[in-house]
Motif scaffolding. Structure first.
Motif, PDB file in Angstrom:
ATOM      1  N   GLY A   1      26.960  37.567  45.949  1.00 40.02           N
ATOM      2  CA  GLY A   1      27.223  38.987  45.788  1.00 40.02           C
ATOM      3  C   GLY A   1      26.492  39.555  44.591  1.00 40.02           C
ATOM      4  O   GLY A   1      25.739  38.858  43.897  1.00 40.02           O
ATOM      5  N   ARG A   2      26.727  40.825  44.354  1.00 36.56           N
ATOM      6  CA  ARG A   2      26.050  41.528  43.277  1.00 36.56           C
ATOM      7  C   ARG A   2      27.005  42.537  42.647  1.00 36.56           C
ATOM      8  O   ARG A   2      27.794  43.174  43.352  1.00 36.56           O
ATOM      9  N   ILE A   3      26.932  42.684  41.325  1.00 43.72           N
ATOM     10  CA  ILE A   3      27.712  43.687  40.604  1.00 43.72           C
ATOM     11  C   ILE A   3      26.744  44.661  39.947  1.00 43.72           C
ATOM     12  O   ILE A   3      25.859  44.249  39.190  1.00 43.72           O
ATOM     13  N   LEU A   4      26.920  45.938  40.243  1.00 46.09           N
ATOM     14  CA  LEU A   4      26.059  46.989  39.714  1.00 46.09           C
ATOM     15  C   LEU A   4      26.952  48.058  39.087  1.00 46.09           C
ATOM     16  O   LEU A   4      27.784  48.652  39.770  1.00 46.09           O
ATOM     17  N   LEU A   5      26.822  48.286  37.774  1.00 47.59           N
ATOM     18  CA  LEU A   5      27.639  49.260  37.065  1.00 47.59           C
ATOM     19  C   LEU A   5      26.756  50.295  36.375  1.00 47.59           C
ATOM     20  O   LEU A   5      25.678  49.976  35.871  1.00 47.59           O
ATOM     21  N   LYS A   6      27.261  51.520  36.328  1.00 42.30           N
ATOM     22  CA  LYS A   6      26.585  52.593  35.619  1.00 42.30           C
ATOM     23  C   LYS A   6      26.995  52.583  34.144  1.00 42.30           C
ATOM     24  O   LYS A   6      27.977  51.925  33.760  1.00 42.30           O
ATOM     25  N   ALA A   7      26.277  53.330  33.332  1.00 40.95           N
ATOM     26  CA  ALA A   7      26.620  53.446  31.918  1.00 40.95           C
ATOM     27  C   ALA A   7      28.014  54.021  31.756  1.00 40.95           C
ATOM     28  O   ALA A   7      28.377  55.008  32.396  1.00 40.95           O
ATOM     29  N   GLY A   8      28.822  53.353  30.922  1.00 44.00           N
ATOM     30  CA  GLY A   8      30.173  53.808  30.654  1.00 44.00           C
ATOM     31  C   GLY A   8      31.195  53.434  31.704  1.00 44.00           C
ATOM     32  O   GLY A   8      32.361  53.847  31.609  1.00 44.00           O
ATOM     33  N   GLN A   9      30.817  52.633  32.693  1.00 46.30           N
ATOM     34  CA  GLN A   9      31.722  52.312  33.790  1.00 46.30           C
ATOM     35  C   GLN A   9      32.527  51.048  33.506  1.00 46.30           C
ATOM     36  O   GLN A   9      32.030  50.085  32.923  1.00 46.30           O
ATOM     37  N   THR A  10      33.781  51.047  33.938  1.00 45.02           N
ATOM     38  CA  THR A  10      34.658  49.880  33.909  1.00 45.02           C
ATOM     39  C   THR A  10      34.958  49.461  35.343  1.00 45.02           C
ATOM     40  O   THR A  10      35.204  50.306  36.206  1.00 45.02           O
ATOM     41  N   PHE A  11      34.929  48.174  35.581  1.00 41.40           N
ATOM     42  CA  PHE A  11      35.171  47.635  36.925  1.00 41.40           C
ATOM     43  C   PHE A  11      36.113  46.445  36.816  1.00 41.40           C
ATOM     44  O   PHE A  11      35.910  45.551  36.000  1.00 41.40           O
ATOM     45  N   GLU A  12      37.173  46.434  37.635  1.00 39.73           N
ATOM     46  CA  GLU A  12      38.142  45.346  37.645  1.00 39.73           C
ATOM     47  C   GLU A  12      38.287  44.784  39.043  1.00 39.73           C
ATOM     48  O   GLU A  12      38.264  45.533  40.024  1.00 39.73           O
ATOM     49  N   TYR A  13      38.438  43.465  39.137  1.00 37.81           N
ATOM     50  CA  TYR A  13      38.690  42.843  40.440  1.00 37.81           C
ATOM     51  C   TYR A  13      39.412  41.510  40.253  1.00 37.81           C
ATOM     52  O   TYR A  13      39.380  40.919  39.175  1.00 37.81           O
ATOM     53  N   GLU A  14      40.045  41.047  41.330  1.00 41.08           N
ATOM     54  CA  GLU A  14      40.721  39.753  41.342  1.00 41.08           C
ATOM     55  C   GLU A  14      39.945  38.796  42.234  1.00 41.08           C
ATOM     56  O   GLU A  14      39.504  39.170  43.330  1.00 41.08           O
ATOM     57  N   VAL A  15      39.758  37.564  41.779  1.00 46.86           N
ATOM     58  CA  VAL A  15      39.068  36.541  42.558  1.00 46.86           C
ATOM     59  C   VAL A  15      40.080  35.899  43.501  1.00 46.86           C
ATOM     60  O   VAL A  15      41.094  35.360  43.060  1.00 46.86           O
ATOM     61  N   VAL A  16      39.795  35.948  44.806  1.00 51.40           N
ATOM     62  CA  VAL A  16      40.733  35.461  45.816  1.00 51.40           C
ATOM     63  C   VAL A  16      40.040  34.450  46.736  1.00 51.40           C
ATOM     64  O   VAL A  16      39.022  34.778  47.356  1.00 51.40           O
ATOM     65  N   GLY A  17      40.550  33.226  46.794  1.00 54.99           N
ATOM     66  CA  GLY A  17      40.064  32.225  47.740  1.00 54.99           C
ATOM     67  C   GLY A  17      38.683  31.692  47.458  1.00 54.99           C
ATOM     68  O   GLY A  17      38.066  31.083  48.353  1.00 54.99           O
ATOM     69  N   GLU A  18      38.175  31.880  46.258  1.00 58.78           N
ATOM     70  CA  GLU A  18      36.851  31.375  45.906  1.00 58.78           C
ATOM     71  C   GLU A  18      36.701  31.373  44.388  1.00 58.78           C
ATOM     72  O   GLU A  18      37.503  31.976  43.668  1.00 58.78           O
ATOM     73  N   GLU A  19      35.702  30.661  43.896  1.00 52.02           N
ATOM     74  CA  GLU A  19      35.338  30.709  42.485  1.00 52.02           C
ATOM     75  C   GLU A  19      34.040  31.484  42.349  1.00 52.02           C
ATOM     76  O   GLU A  19      33.218  31.523  43.279  1.00 52.02           O
ATOM     77  N   HIS A  20      33.846  32.119  41.191  1.00 50.34           N
ATOM     78  CA  HIS A  20      32.688  32.969  40.947  1.00 50.34           C
ATOM     79  C   HIS A  20      31.905  32.479  39.733  1.00 50.34           C
ATOM     80  O   HIS A  20      32.492  32.173  38.688  1.00 50.34           O
ATOM     81  N   ALA A  21      30.581  32.425  39.865  1.00 46.73           N
ATOM     82  CA  ALA A  21      29.671  32.245  38.741  1.00 46.73           C
ATOM     83  C   ALA A  21      28.831  33.511  38.650  1.00 46.73           C
ATOM     84  O   ALA A  21      28.033  33.808  39.555  1.00 46.73           O
ATOM     85  N   VAL A  22      29.025  34.277  37.589  1.00 49.60           N
ATOM     86  CA  VAL A  22      28.404  35.594  37.430  1.00 49.60           C
ATOM     87  C   VAL A  22      27.285  35.486  36.388  1.00 49.60           C
ATOM     88  O   VAL A  22      27.531  35.080  35.251  1.00 49.60           O
ATOM     89  N   VAL A  23      26.063  35.859  36.790  1.00 50.06           N
ATOM     90  CA  VAL A  23      24.893  35.727  35.922  1.00 50.06           C
ATOM     91  C   VAL A  23      24.304  37.113  35.672  1.00 50.06           C
ATOM     92  O   VAL A  23      23.852  37.785  36.603  1.00 50.06           O
ATOM     93  N   LEU A  24      24.282  37.535  34.409  1.00 49.48           N
ATOM     94  CA  LEU A  24      23.718  38.835  34.046  1.00 49.48           C
ATOM     95  C   LEU A  24      22.213  38.846  34.285  1.00 49.48           C
ATOM     96  O   LEU A  24      21.495  37.924  33.885  1.00 49.48           O
ATOM     97  N   GLN A  25      21.737  39.916  34.925  1.00 47.49           N
ATOM     98  CA  GLN A  25      20.311  40.090  35.174  1.00 47.49           C
ATOM     99  C   GLN A  25      19.675  41.042  34.170  1.00 47.49           C
ATOM    100  O   GLN A  25      18.590  40.773  33.654  1.00 47.49           O
TER     101      GLN A  25
END
Length: 285
Positions: A32-56
């Motif tokens: 997957g991919r996470i894309l945020l705008k300046a000043g944005q807050t984003f919250e989520y819960e990880v369900v049924g999987e593990e996540h490795a998040v790498v900043l681009q």
């Protein structure tokens, strides 16, 4: 039938699922991919999987809660570009709650592996990424191990995922000779899915960069079963690699960035190289 399918991002704000069981042949992992705008807050819960998040690129401040505790508390990551800067990353297990804030905007790419139990959340700053630069000539490349297999760098962080990056020299190869992971030898290797995500740049300010992703399979007598080449010319792509040999080469004058992730029923593996090129020392990523 396509064995190495190319997926393109839709540039959705927040979290975008790109590769999953529903749209691919992958059994053990997604992307997957996470894309945020300046000043944005984003919250989520990880369900049924593990996540490795790498900043681009861009910046984030991350907080991760797990088992009613704040395990990652406001850690910050900043990255200018993937070619010159080491990554900031974090790991989040099932049932973790993730809160991301970006001051100036950000893009991160996310490997997921299907599981109900994981390990403790972990923040990986750039100084805790192992980097090397092996090879010579057009086989020289940078590798960056973020979360490795058991016994390797950060090998005890994730439950199932193995994650890293590679950067080619202009016109260079990543992962040649071609190699595969879809086989099992009891006690030594297990079947692993693999997903690649790309970025590419040209040495010319006005030119367009590109790379070729080659996948194929062979019989026991080295006869081709299938053979595919995908030409990648943009930064919004990922490729699912459930079966077969694979290798990557940048087009002349282009530099390829390869973000790679693997997952399977276990993390222990040794790669199987195309034996037709046994005269050349194999180089994994």
């Amino acid at each position: 039938m396509s064995f190495t399918k190319v997926y393109r991002f839709q540039d959705l704000n927040g979290y975008e699922s790109v590769i999953s069981k529903g749209n691919s042949e992958m059994k053990f992992m997604g992307f997957g991919r996470i894309l945020l705008k300046a000043g944005q807050t984003f919250e989520y819960e990880v369900v049924g999987e593990e996540h490795a998040v790498v900043l681009q690129s861009g910046d984030f401040t991350v907080t991760v809660e797990y088992d009613d505790k704040t395990v990652i508390d406001g850690e910050k990551g900043v990255r200018g570009n993937v070619y010159d800067d080491l990554p900031t990353a974090f790991y989040a297990p099932p049932r973790a709650r993730v809160r991301l804030y970006s001051e100036n905007g950000m893009e991160a790419r996310v490997f997921t592996a299907y599981c109900e139990e994981g390990n403790a959340p972990y923040f990986c700053p750039p100084e805790n990424v192992e980097e090397g630069e092996p090879g010579e000539y057009i086989y020289k490349r940078k590798y960056r191990y973020i979360f490795g297999q058991p016994g390797k760098h950060n090998g005890d962080i994730t439950r199932l995922l193995i994650v890293g990056e590679s950067v080619s020299v202009p016109g260079g190869w990543i992962g040649f000779p071609a190699h595969r992971h879809d086989y099992q030898i009891e006690g030594k290797e297990c079947v692993l899915d693999e997903i690649f995500s790309f970025r590419v740049k040209s040495g010319s300010e006005s030119g367009q960069g590109g790379l070729m992703q080659h996948g194929y399979d062979l019989t026991a007598d080295n006869e081709k079963i299938w053979d595919e080449v995908n030409v990648i010319e943009s930064d919004n792509t990922a490729v699912a690699l459930p079966v077969g040999y694979h290798t990557t080469v940048a087009l002349p004058g282009s530099t390829a960035y390869l973000l790679w992730g693997l997952a399977g029923p276990c993390k222990q593996y040794k790669v199987q190289f195309d034996e037709r090129y046994s005269w050349l020392e194999g180089c994994l990523y």
